[in-house]
Enzyme design. Structure first.
Site, PDB file in Angstrom:
ATOM      1  N   SER A 147      -9.690  39.630  58.503  1.00  0.00           N
ATOM      2  CA  SER A 147      -9.870  40.245  59.828  1.00  0.00           C
ATOM      3  C   SER A 147     -10.996  39.566  60.593  1.00  0.00           C
ATOM      4  O   SER A 147     -11.950  39.061  59.980  1.00  0.00           O
ATOM      5  CB  SER A 147     -10.204  41.731  59.671  1.00  0.00           C
ATOM      6  OG  SER A 147     -10.525  42.300  60.929  1.00  0.00           O
ATOM      7  N   TYR A 160     -15.912  48.162  56.210  1.00  0.00           N
ATOM      8  CA  TYR A 160     -14.634  47.431  56.294  1.00  0.00           C
ATOM      9  C   TYR A 160     -14.908  45.944  56.564  1.00  0.00           C
ATOM     10  O   TYR A 160     -14.337  45.065  55.906  1.00  0.00           O
ATOM     11  CB  TYR A 160     -13.797  48.034  57.424  1.00  0.00           C
ATOM     12  CG  TYR A 160     -12.534  47.280  57.769  1.00  0.00           C
ATOM     13  CD1 TYR A 160     -11.375  47.420  57.011  1.00  0.00           C
ATOM     14  CD2 TYR A 160     -12.492  46.434  58.879  1.00  0.00           C
ATOM     15  CE1 TYR A 160     -10.216  46.736  57.352  1.00  0.00           C
ATOM     16  CE2 TYR A 160     -11.335  45.754  59.217  1.00  0.00           C
ATOM     17  CZ  TYR A 160     -10.197  45.898  58.455  1.00  0.00           C
ATOM     18  OH  TYR A 160      -9.046  45.228  58.795  1.00  0.00           O
TER      19      TYR A 160
HETATM   20  N1  LIG Z   1      -4.066  46.378  62.706  1.00  0.00           N
HETATM   21  C1  LIG Z   1      -5.179  45.702  62.963  1.00  0.00           C
HETATM   22  O1  LIG Z   1      -5.758  45.802  64.057  1.00  0.00           O
HETATM   23  C2  LIG Z   1      -5.732  44.743  61.932  1.00  0.00           C
HETATM   24  C3  LIG Z   1      -6.713  43.825  62.377  1.00  0.00           C
HETATM   25  C4  LIG Z   1      -7.253  42.948  61.446  1.00  0.00           C
HETATM   26  C5  LIG Z   1      -6.822  42.942  60.135  1.00  0.00           C
HETATM   27  N2  LIG Z   1      -5.874  43.854  59.740  1.00  0.00           N
HETATM   28  C6  LIG Z   1      -5.490  43.829  58.328  1.00  0.00           C
HETATM   29  O2  LIG Z   1      -4.107  43.585  58.235  1.00  0.00           O
HETATM   30  C7  LIG Z   1      -3.594  44.211  57.054  1.00  0.00           C
HETATM   31  C8  LIG Z   1      -2.393  45.059  57.437  1.00  0.00           C
HETATM   32  O3  LIG Z   1      -2.836  46.092  58.286  1.00  0.00           O
HETATM   33  P1  LIG Z   1      -1.875  46.894  59.277  1.00  0.00           P
HETATM   34  O4  LIG Z   1      -2.509  46.839  60.592  1.00  0.00           O
HETATM   35  O5  LIG Z   1      -0.489  46.414  59.093  1.00  0.00           O
HETATM   36  O6  LIG Z   1      -2.112  48.366  58.748  1.00  0.00           O
HETATM   37  P2  LIG Z   1      -1.137  49.485  58.136  1.00  0.00           P
HETATM   38  O7  LIG Z   1       0.139  49.516  58.863  1.00  0.00           O
HETATM   39  O8  LIG Z   1      -1.979  50.694  58.064  1.00  0.00           O
HETATM   40  O9  LIG Z   1      -0.840  48.917  56.681  1.00  0.00           O
HETATM   41  C9  LIG Z   1      -1.740  48.989  55.629  1.00  0.00           C
HETATM   42  C10 LIG Z   1      -0.884  48.959  54.375  1.00  0.00           C
HETATM   43  O10 LIG Z   1      -1.707  48.852  53.216  1.00  0.00           O
HETATM   44  C11 LIG Z   1      -1.118  49.693  52.237  1.00  0.00           C
HETATM   45  N3  LIG Z   1      -2.080  50.029  51.205  1.00  0.00           N
HETATM   46  C12 LIG Z   1      -3.337  50.505  51.366  1.00  0.00           C
HETATM   47  N4  LIG Z   1      -3.903  50.692  50.164  1.00  0.00           N
HETATM   48  C13 LIG Z   1      -2.974  50.337  49.242  1.00  0.00           C
HETATM   49  C14 LIG Z   1      -2.958  50.324  47.839  1.00  0.00           C
HETATM   50  N5  LIG Z   1      -4.015  50.720  47.106  1.00  0.00           N
HETATM   51  N6  LIG Z   1      -1.845  49.901  47.193  1.00  0.00           N
HETATM   52  C15 LIG Z   1      -0.763  49.501  47.897  1.00  0.00           C
HETATM   53  N7  LIG Z   1      -0.718  49.494  49.246  1.00  0.00           N
HETATM   54  C16 LIG Z   1      -1.816  49.914  49.898  1.00  0.00           C
HETATM   55  C17 LIG Z   1      -0.661  50.916  53.016  1.00  0.00           C
HETATM   56  O11 LIG Z   1       0.256  51.659  52.254  1.00  0.00           O
HETATM   57  P3  LIG Z   1       0.620  53.188  52.635  1.00  0.00           P
HETATM   58  O12 LIG Z   1       1.581  53.105  53.801  1.00  0.00           O
HETATM   59  O13 LIG Z   1       1.217  53.702  51.396  1.00  0.00           O
HETATM   60  O14 LIG Z   1      -0.682  53.842  53.025  1.00  0.00           O
HETATM   61  C18 LIG Z   1      -0.025  50.214  54.218  1.00  0.00           C
HETATM   62  O15 LIG Z   1       1.290  49.830  53.940  1.00  0.00           O
HETATM   63  C19 LIG Z   1      -4.746  44.990  56.428  1.00  0.00           C
HETATM   64  O16 LIG Z   1      -5.341  44.224  55.406  1.00  0.00           O
HETATM   65  C20 LIG Z   1      -5.714  45.141  57.596  1.00  0.00           C
HETATM   66  O17 LIG Z   1      -7.036  45.279  57.139  1.00  0.00           O
HETATM   67  C21 LIG Z   1      -5.319  44.739  60.611  1.00  0.00           C
END
Ligand SMILES: NC(=O)c1ccc[n+]([C@@H]2O[C@H](COP(=O)([O-])OP(=O)(O)OC[C@H]3O[C@@H](n4cnc5c(N)ncnc54)[C@H](OP(=O)(O)O)[C@@H]3O)[C@@H](O)[C@H]2O)c1
Length: 254
Positions: A147, A160
């Site tokens: 990120s 985070y």
């Molecule tokens: N969205 C943003 O603005 C953003 C910006 C920078 C970086 N990111 C990074 O991009 C990645 C994806 O994020 P996203 O935005 O797509 O968020 P998201 O839709 O909330 O997805 C997060 C995923 O991680 C899964 N997860 C969390 N803990 C877990 C565990 N212990 N075992 C297995 N699965 C687990 C969640 O599963 P459940 O559905 O079961 O909870 C969910 O599917 C993350 O690493 C996040 O930090 C996101």
């Protein structure tokens, strides 16, 4: 490995955290390209819905495993099973992560430790196994969602942010070790993107579109880029933020 124009399309792809909004959008593109996918997520119902959708969109093969990725002891067997199911591996894509509760983490070490474990320790465990697998074959791509938050600690999300800073530094060092062995390590640094993770945040309607972010990620993997800021304007923004003098930065409310 198939090709479209000059761009290599990787065929056998492992997705860890496949129900993430960004991962799902990325997989939709790969499915239409006819990729073979092995999807890992902890929520069985969501995983079944995602895998059915990807089959319908044209994925050549979809297999799944339900796993809580916090359980690092289970990683070696899980990863070996995925590789066996796919009959090899071209790309490993790590997408799971949690934002966590910053306010609580400021008061309780266990909350901070949970964020660090899910976002840093678990990816380190997965990537260590995957790096050794790919180095033995002198080929492969490890693409990991870090990120922009890892580029500089801020009061609003430094727990985070530090988990992502550690992850980005780990990936930098790993790349320095194994790029010369034919293995690409891609650090993906999204800016705020519209997914479940950010839906409750102020101003989230202005965040980046998840499909545009996914498209940039697919291209970066095909081109074997080292680091991707997405959307691209986050690269100059973070350059400026990293260079604000500490005496000024510590007074800002970021
Ligand atoms: N969205 C943003 O603005 C953003 C910006 C920078 C970086 N990111 C990074 O991009 C990645 C994806 O994020 P996203 O935005 O797509 O968020 P998201 O839709 O909330 O997805 C997060 C995923 O991680 C899964 N997860 C969390 N803990 C877990 C565990 N212990 N075992 C297995 N699965 C687990 C969640 O599963 P459940 O559905 O079961 O909870 C969910 O599917 C993350 O690493 C996040 O930090 C996101």
């Amino acid at each position: 490995m198939a090709t479209t124009g000059n761009t290599a399309v990787q065929r056998k792809i492992l997705v860890l955290g496949a129900t993430s909004g960004i991962a799902e959008a990325t997989c939709r593109i790969w499915a239409t390209q006819g990729a073979s996918l092995f999807l890992v997520a902890r929520n069985a119902d969501k995983l079944a819905a995602v895998s059915a959708d990807l089959r319908a969109r044209g994925a050549a093969f979809v297999d799944t495993a339900v796993a809580d990725l916090d359980d690092t002891d289970s990683h070696p067997a899980l990863l070996a099973h995925a590789v066996n199911s796919l009959g090899g591996l071209d790309v490993a894509y790590l997408a799971h992560g949690i934002l966590g509760d910053q306010t609580r983490a400021e008061q309780e070490f266990n909350t901070a430790a949970h964020i660090l474990h899910t976002n840093f320790m678990a990816p380190v465990s997965l990537v260590t196994w995957l790096a050794n697998y790919f180095v033995q074959r002198r080929a492969g791509v490890i693409a990991v969602l870090s990120s922009v938050a890892g580029d500089r600690g801020r009061k609003s999300n430094y727990v985070y942010g530090s988990s992502k800073a550690g992850l980005s530094a780990f990936l930098d060092g790993l790349r320095n070790r194994i790029d010369r062995e034919g293995v690409t390590v891609l650090t993906i640094k999204p800016g705020p993107t519209k997914t479940a993770m950010t839906s409750a945040m102020k101003g989230s309607e202005k965040f980046a579109d998840v499909n545009a972010v996914a498209k940039a990620i697919v291209t970066a993997i095909d081109k074997r880029v080292d680091t991707l800021y997405v959307p691209f304007q986050w690269q100059p923004i973070m350059f400026v933020i990293r260079h604000i003098p500490e005496r000024v930065f510590k007074k800002l409310n970021l």
